[in-house]
Design an enzyme around this catalytic site. Sequence first.
Site, PDB file in Angstrom:
ATOM      1  CB  THR A 124      -0.907   0.031   1.255  1.00 52.30           C
ATOM      2  OG1 THR A 124      -1.560   1.301   1.348  1.00 52.30           O
ATOM      3  CG2 THR A 124      -0.108  -0.195   2.532  1.00 52.30           C
ATOM      4  CG  ASP A 125      -1.126   4.927  -0.865  1.00 55.44           C
ATOM      5  OD1 ASP A 125      -1.636   4.227   0.044  1.00 55.44           O
ATOM      6  OD2 ASP A 125      -1.773   5.821  -1.456  1.00 55.44           O
ATOM      7  CD  GLU A 126      -3.216   3.903   4.506  1.00 49.42           C
ATOM      8  OE1 GLU A 126      -3.008   4.032   5.733  1.00 49.42           O
ATOM      9  OE2 GLU A 126      -4.316   3.578   4.023  1.00 49.42           O
ATOM     10  CE1 TYR A 148      -3.568  -2.264   5.604  1.00 48.96           C
ATOM     11  CE2 TYR A 148      -3.477   0.081   5.131  1.00 48.96           C
ATOM     12  CZ  TYR A 148      -3.521  -1.225   4.690  1.00 48.96           C
ATOM     13  OH  TYR A 148      -3.498  -1.502   3.350  1.00 48.96           O
TER      14      TYR A 148
END
Length: 314
Positions: A124-126, A148
């Site tokens: 994910t980009d996160e 997360y």
Amino acid sequence: MDRHEIIVVTGGLGFIGKHFIRYCLEKGHFVKNIDRISYAADRVVNAEFSKSSNYRFYEADICTLDFLPECDIFVNFAAESHVDNAITNARKFCETNFLGVQNCLELVRLKHEREQPIFIQISTDEVYGDIREGSHKEEDQLIPSNPYAATKAAADMLVKSWGRTYGVRWNIIRPTNNYGVHQYPEKLIPKSAWRMKRGLPAAMHGDGSYIRSWLHVEDAVRGIATVIDKGKRNQIYNIGSTEERRNIDVIRRIAQIAGIEERSAFVSASDRSGQDIRYSLDDTKVRALGWFQQKKFDEEIIQIVEQLDNSRFV
């Protein structure tokens, strides 16, 4: 995936996973889907896929999976992904997103080298954290802001280390914020549309100024397939989007499509703890492989709101 491959997909009843499976079946590949059927699983789509002679389903949790079916490619979509849930109770995120990936890597490692599939980790980009200006590149430092994102960043480290230590071939793919039809209604677009259609206001964190890059799930799937087909092994690939929107503007657009007056369309809630201001990815590497973004947010969101159907999750 030029020839017909055998592909194991984990989390294939989740949002991106099910769209990837549909893409693979349409291309003539054989798909083995491993999913534990969590609260967010799309049971309707499983029945649809089961009509194909090229589809097999295994109900199992990646944390306790003890057998890896024969395959050429292993694609891990399985993850706990809702940030609000991670902030409330992070334990399940640590178990699935970290220990589950470790278990899958071991299953791949223990295969004879001639039978080892390529390990594709959907990240994910996160994992990068937020960025106020510019865009994150694949080699940038990982500074996750919430539990997360931290578990996903940790899983990425596992994949890279299993590659170096044990010779597992891998790719890590980091897409930005996905949207599309039949997304579980805990995410911003389906949740807001569902509430408005029921006469309830959407809930918005803070003043809604947080910026996300919106990538249609079908574009994400094509990006994943492009990396599998043409990407260099043991490399990370971002899949970004030029469609940047503030959360408040997304909610206003949903209200407009649904015919709801803006003043009654949403209410402001407190800021999410650890809230990221803006995500943005530099996806030069995947574009160099021939991938490009096709879907337009302003066109696709109309279909999503008008055709909203959450009965498949009830």
